[in-house]
Every structure is written in C-alpha cells, then in structure tokens.
Design an enzyme around this catalytic site. Structure first.
Site, PDB file in Angstrom:
ATOM      1  N   TRP A  99      46.011 -43.358  58.943  1.00 46.16           N
ATOM      2  CA  TRP A  99      46.572 -44.332  58.002  1.00 46.16           C
ATOM      3  C   TRP A  99      48.070 -44.470  58.223  1.00 46.16           C
ATOM      4  O   TRP A  99      48.616 -45.559  58.171  1.00 46.16           O
ATOM      5  CB  TRP A  99      46.242 -43.948  56.558  1.00 46.16           C
ATOM      6  CG  TRP A  99      44.774 -43.942  56.293  1.00 46.16           C
ATOM      7  CD1 TRP A  99      44.011 -42.878  55.912  1.00 46.16           C
ATOM      8  CD2 TRP A  99      43.860 -45.053  56.405  1.00 46.16           C
ATOM      9  NE1 TRP A  99      42.703 -43.256  55.780  1.00 46.16           N
ATOM     10  CE2 TRP A  99      42.583 -44.574  56.072  1.00 46.16           C
ATOM     11  CE3 TRP A  99      44.013 -46.396  56.754  1.00 46.16           C
ATOM     12  CZ2 TRP A  99      41.449 -45.396  56.077  1.00 46.16           C
ATOM     13  CZ3 TRP A  99      42.885 -47.214  56.760  1.00 46.16           C
ATOM     14  CH2 TRP A  99      41.629 -46.717  56.431  1.00 46.16           C
ATOM     15  N   ASP A 166      52.276 -43.903  50.389  1.00 48.83           N
ATOM     16  CA  ASP A 166      50.879 -44.329  50.331  1.00 48.83           C
ATOM     17  C   ASP A 166      50.132 -43.234  49.578  1.00 48.83           C
ATOM     18  O   ASP A 166      49.933 -42.139  50.087  1.00 48.83           O
ATOM     19  CB  ASP A 166      50.330 -44.503  51.753  1.00 48.83           C
ATOM     20  CG  ASP A 166      48.823 -44.795  51.781  1.00 48.83           C
ATOM     21  OD1 ASP A 166      48.194 -44.857  50.703  1.00 48.83           O
ATOM     22  OD2 ASP A 166      48.277 -44.961  52.895  1.00 48.83           O
ATOM     23  N   LYS A 190      39.748 -44.972  45.716  1.00 48.92           N
ATOM     24  CA  LYS A 190      39.598 -43.533  45.915  1.00 48.92           C
ATOM     25  C   LYS A 190      39.891 -42.712  44.671  1.00 48.92           C
ATOM     26  O   LYS A 190      39.421 -41.606  44.570  1.00 48.92           O
ATOM     27  CB  LYS A 190      40.441 -43.062  47.080  1.00 48.92           C
ATOM     28  CG  LYS A 190      39.764 -43.428  48.394  1.00 48.92           C
ATOM     29  CD  LYS A 190      40.723 -43.580  49.522  1.00 48.92           C
ATOM     30  CE  LYS A 190      40.039 -44.184  50.721  1.00 48.92           C
ATOM     31  NZ  LYS A 190      40.964 -44.964  51.525  1.00 48.92           N
TER      32      LYS A 190
HETATM   33  C1  LIG Z   1      41.544 -45.576  52.502  1.00 51.94           C
HETATM   34  C2  LIG Z   1      42.977 -45.442  52.779  1.00 51.94           C
HETATM   35  C3  LIG Z   1      43.760 -46.545  53.155  1.00 51.94           C
HETATM   36  C4  LIG Z   1      43.166 -47.921  53.367  1.00 51.94           C
HETATM   37  O1  LIG Z   1      42.874 -48.496  52.165  1.00 51.94           O
HETATM   38  P1  LIG Z   1      42.248 -49.978  52.074  1.00 51.94           P
HETATM   39  O2  LIG Z   1      42.360 -50.259  50.619  1.00 51.94           O
HETATM   40  O3  LIG Z   1      40.849 -49.892  52.569  1.00 51.94           O
HETATM   41  O4  LIG Z   1      43.082 -50.888  52.912  1.00 51.94           O
HETATM   42  C5  LIG Z   1      45.101 -46.337  53.349  1.00 51.94           C
HETATM   43  N1  LIG Z   1      45.662 -45.126  53.189  1.00 51.94           N
HETATM   44  C6  LIG Z   1      44.947 -44.051  52.830  1.00 51.94           C
HETATM   45  C7  LIG Z   1      45.623 -42.733  52.645  1.00 51.94           C
HETATM   46  C8  LIG Z   1      43.583 -44.170  52.616  1.00 51.94           C
HETATM   47  O5  LIG Z   1      42.858 -43.101  52.257  1.00 51.94           O
END
Ligand SMILES: *Cc1c(COP(=O)(O)O)cnc(C)c1O
Length: 356
Positions: A99, A166, A190
């Site tokens: 990511w 993030d 998540k």
């Molecule tokens: C799943 C994830 C993403 C991507 O997220 P999307 O909403 O599918 O674009 C980015 N960063 C992390 C840490 C993730 O776990």
C-alpha cells in the site's frame, strides 16, 4: 455452525451495526422510505453525516481546526489526492509494503519523493526504525498498519515534519495524536463501515499551499466547503459508519478498543509462539500488528498448509488464508472481533497440534 469472520477487508462489523443498517434500509426513521431512496440533502440524512463527523471528532479528540470528510474512491484515490493537495516540492514516504508503494507511485507523478526508509529487504516483516527524516519535506507519509504483512506502528512518530497517515486498517483501534497530522485517511471497509466510503480527517489550514490546478473532485477544499456534499456521497455506507461509531463510543471509545485489541493479540500471538507447528512472520514484538495477525507453519510442518486450512474451515474459521504475497495464514482482528472468536481459533490450533 457458528462462523468466525477473520476476513481482512471487507470484514467483520458488530452484528447490531448490520442489523440497524438493515432496518434503516427497509424504513428509514419510520418515514416509510428506504435510506437508499432518500435525498442526501434531505433533512432526514443531514443529521446522519453531522453525527458521524461529530463522533469521529469526539472519539479521536480531533482539534477544532480539522474537517472530517466522507468521500468515494477508497484509500487508493487518496494516494493521488494526498500529493495533489499537499506536495509542493518534496515529500517523504516510509515504505512498509504494497500500500505504501502504491502511495509512492502516485506521489512521484507530482513531485520529488524521498523514501526515508524501507523494509523491502525482508519482505516488509518489520517497521524500519532509526531513519533520518529530512527537515525540508512537505510531509512524511506513513501507513500505520500494514494489512498484508501484519506490521503496525503503535504510536504516532515524532518527526520534524508534518505527518500524513493511511489508517485504513487500524482506524479507531487506538488513540491517535491527530495534531501531528495534516491528514489521516482510509478506506472504511476494514474497521469503520462497509465498502464504498472513504474517511478523511484534514487540517483546514494545511490546504491551499500548492500552485498546481487541482481537479474539482480531487481538491479537499471542495469537500470541506460542501460538508462532503459536493456530489452525492455514499449514503448507506455512511449510515453504517455512524452506527459503528455509536457502537465504538458505547464500548468505551478508542481506549477500550485499544485494550481489547491488545488482549486479542496477546491471546493469539501467545498461541502462535507456543504451538510447535506455527511461527509468527513478524519477529519484533513491538512491530506486530494487533489488527492483522500473520503466521505460517514451521518449515518441518510446511506440508500441512492445506490440511490446517481445511481443519480450521470445518470449525467455522473464515478468511484465515494469508495474502498471496506472504502465504501462510492471517487472522484479521478488527474492532468487532471478539475474544470468543480468537479463542475459537486458538483452540483449533491446539487441537490440530495434538493430532501431529
Ligand atoms: C485496503 C487498504 C488500502 C486500499 O483501500 P481501498 O479502499 O480498497 O482503495 C490502502 N491502504 C491500506 C493500509 C489498506 O489496508
């Protein structure tokens, strides 16, 4: 058979959050219409987004000068919006996995990028430490929890520049020192809601510093000015987020979430370390994620991979296959994961050990 949901994302949510959303989809607040068929600008929906933002601010103790946004596009679109809005000359990124690399790729399209440190040399199984952060960076971007590898930064680093985080996969799982950040963002699927909404916490006066022309939809100011209502926001996922935020508050807030996250992690890592069949993939204890717990079979038992997977599946475990780039197993233990669920997995591992 009772199912225990260890999916990495979309993932487990509290049962009452799902039930309350289901009710509102059938009849929203008793108005005789579905949540899915009312205007986002109606007097019925505005309180939903207002309460959801207020709860994010309350739960994370967000300072006054920040806005909370609910957008579309996922964390993946934020990878591009971040440099669009914050990268003037040079940005720093901590490379802790897939990511982070995707975020770096987008930033490189818009300016200079310094990779301040990387754990690529050991397939991202640790969090780099002791690295130098240049003082002339516009920001340092971190991925606080690395969903795929099971590593986590358990606190907000002290660096001489502004942070951008993030927090897709550990949002609301611990208290955060929001004042250190210009922006915190993530896909909701998540730890916050169902897929379809992206949360952003942005420091208002950190915006407007770049010279480039920003497409309207990619400009955070558009969404700050319109309270996430410039265009139609994802109303149902925002409602689910609201229900989940209420749930987090009722449990005792992010302090309570952090406490139970540690309990779940101690229970499962304890078993991984004890059980002769398994070992954790993240060696340093302080780097081990409380959200995504990764483990593999010890080399001498490696041929039992499929057998353990089937054994666990037969006992109700769902979603424990590791990400394809790591292999082995991954048990995701987000906020709604219960100690009972983790105990069921631990019991399964014990039972499997007894048979070998
Ligand atoms: C799943 C994830 C993403 C991507 O997220 P999307 O909403 O599918 O674009 C980015 N960063 C992390 C840490 C993730 O776990």
């Amino acid at each position: 058979m009772k199912k225990y949901n260890f999916n990495a994302g979309p993932c487990i949510l509290p049962r009452e959050v799902i039930e309350n959303t289901a009710k509102q989809i059938l009849d929203f607040n008793g108005i005789g219409l579905s949540l899915a068929e009312i205007s986002h600008r109606s007097k019925n929906f505005q309180p939903v987004i207002d309460e959801a933002s207020a709860l994010v601010k309350e739960l994370l103790d967000v300072p006054e000068s920040y806005s909370v946004l609910f957008l579309g596009g996922g964390a993946s679109l934020e990878f591009h919006m971040i440099p669009m809005n914050f990268l003037v000359k040079k940005a720093g990124y901590l490379n802790t996995g897939v990511w982070a690399k995707k975020a770096i790729k987008e930033a490189k399209m818009l300016g200079d990028v310094v990779e301040v440190a990387s754990s690529a040399d050991d397939n991202y199984t640790y969090i780099p430490k002791g690295y130098e952060v240049p003082t002339d960076l516009d920001y340092l971007h971190i991925t606080t929890n690395n969903t795929i590898y099971g590593t986590e930064l358990h606190n907000d680093p002290d660096v001489p520049v502004r942070l951008i985080g993030d927090m897709s996969s550990d949002f609301l799982s611990r208290p955060v020192d929001v004042a250190k950040y210009d922006c915190i963002y993530g896909g909701a699927q998540k730890n916050l809601s169902m897929a379809g909404v992206t949360f952003v916490i942005v420091k208002d006066d950190a915006l407007g510093k770049v010279d480039r022309q920003i497409p309207t939809m990619l400009d955070y100011r558009t969404h700050v000015d319109k309270g996430s209502m410039f265009n139609t926001p994802p109303v149902v996922p925002i409602y689910t987020a609201l229900e989940n935020l209420r749930w987090v508050k009722a449990q005792g807030g992010v302090e309570a979430m952090a406490k139970i996250a540690k309990e779940r992690a101690d229970l499962l890592y304890g078993e991984i370390d004890r059980n002769k069949l398994f070992r954790g993939t993240v060696k340093n204890e302080e780097d081990r994620s409380y959200m995504n717990i990764c483990f593999v079979l010890n080399d001498e038992y490696n041929d039992l991979q499929q057998e353990f997977f089937d054994f666990a599946t037969a006992r109700g475990m769902v979603g424990i296959k590791g990400h394809r780039s790591v292999g082995g197993f991954r048990a995701s233990c987000y906020n709604a994961q219960t100690i009972e669920g983790v105990q069921a997995l631990v019991d399964t591992m014990k039972e499997f050990e007894a048979q070998h």
